[in-house]
Scaffold this motif. Structure first.
Motif, PDB file in Angstrom:
ATOM      1  N   TYR A  89      67.342  94.667  53.290  1.00 33.94           N
ATOM      2  CA  TYR A  89      67.877  93.444  52.682  1.00 33.94           C
ATOM      3  C   TYR A  89      66.857  92.511  52.047  1.00 33.94           C
ATOM      4  CZ  TYR A  89      72.388  94.743  54.550  1.00 33.94           C
ATOM      5  OH  TYR A  89      73.542  95.413  54.813  1.00 33.94           O
ATOM      6  N   SER A  90      65.698  92.371  52.581  1.00 34.02           N
ATOM      7  CA  SER A  90      64.713  91.416  52.076  1.00 34.02           C
ATOM      8  C   SER A  90      63.883  92.028  50.942  1.00 34.02           C
ATOM      9  CB  SER A  90      63.783  91.000  53.220  1.00 34.02           C
ATOM     10  OG  SER A  90      62.561  90.501  52.747  1.00 34.02           O
ATOM     11  N   HIS A  91      63.715  91.257  49.876  1.00 34.68           N
ATOM     12  CA  HIS A  91      62.903  91.719  48.743  1.00 34.68           C
ATOM     13  C   HIS A  91      61.458  91.980  49.177  1.00 34.68           C
ATOM     14  CE1 HIS A  91      60.719  91.903  44.993  1.00 34.68           C
ATOM     15  NE2 HIS A  91      59.997  90.872  45.387  1.00 34.68           N
ATOM     16  N   ALA A  92      60.862  91.032  49.881  1.00 34.98           N
ATOM     17  CA  ALA A  92      59.451  91.170  50.275  1.00 34.98           C
ATOM     18  C   ALA A  92      59.250  92.400  51.157  1.00 34.98           C
ATOM     19  CB  ALA A  92      58.973  89.908  50.985  1.00 34.98           C
ATOM     20  N   ASP A  93      60.142  92.590  52.124  1.00 38.54           N
ATOM     21  CA  ASP A  93      60.027  93.754  53.000  1.00 38.54           C
ATOM     22  C   ASP A  93      60.259  95.047  52.228  1.00 38.54           C
ATOM     23  OD1 ASP A  93      59.505  92.128  55.212  1.00 38.54           O
ATOM     24  OD2 ASP A  93      61.630  91.965  55.728  1.00 38.54           O
TER      25      ASP A  93
END
Length: 180
Positions: A38-42
């Motif tokens: 879900y997270s862009h950074a991850d």
């Protein structure tokens, strides 16, 4: 460039071939990972790790499956390992973490979906892990069951069943949670 040409280029000039491999698959793999974490950074970090692993293990690629399938398998394992590790750090179950991550999508500057897309992501997050991954791979990426079978190391019949049950659960969630 098709996969056969890419494999020949990788054998001939690994640096040039690997740049082409990244060009061909990085966006697809990023979005596959992003739908899991879900997270862009991850997703960005995991995608980089995936291609590092691909590069490190390219000589061991046996060609029993397509290159794309092999990369998807690495990306799926890396994503699930991330979820496992992050859940352990927070001392919560994987399912709870995924629901938490999906609920934070609206605050993510890289999520540009509308309310219905947000609700769809919430519905998907509530699915059991296998159903969630199968749903994403079939619904969004249109991956064939045979390829999914290699990636997830399970039978085509089990995948079809998982997708069927996932679609029913998503449909029920959306009907109950979208204003008419």
């Amino acid at each position: 460039m098709d996969e056969t040409q890419l494999l020949l280029l990788l054998e001939k000039d690994i640096n040039s071939g690997f740049r082409q491999l990244i060009k061909m698959y990085s966006q697809t793999i990023y979005w596959h990972v992003r739908k899991i974490v879900y997270s862009h950074a991850d997703a960005d970090d995991i995608t980089q790790n995936v291609f590092i692993k691909v590069f490190q293990n390219l000589q061991g690629f046996k060609r029993n499956s397509s290159l794309k399938t092999w990369i998807y398998k690495i990306a799926t394992h890396e994503s699930l390992n991330f979820i496992n590790s992050a859940a352990q750090k927070k001392n919560i179950r994987n399912e709870e973490l995924v629901i938490l991550l999906s609920s934070q999508l609206k605050d993510d500057n890289f999520f540009d979906g509308d309310e219905i897309q947000y609700k769809l992501q919430q519905a998907i997050a509530k699915l059991p892990e296998k159903q969630r991954i199968v749903f994403n791979m079939k619904y969004f990426d249109n991956i064939k069951y045979e390829d999914m079978s290699e990636i997830l190391e399970t039978s085509v019949g089990a995948l079809k069943s998982s997708y069927y049950h996932a679609t029913k659960k998503v449909e029920q969630f959306l009907l109950a949670n979208i204003e008419k």
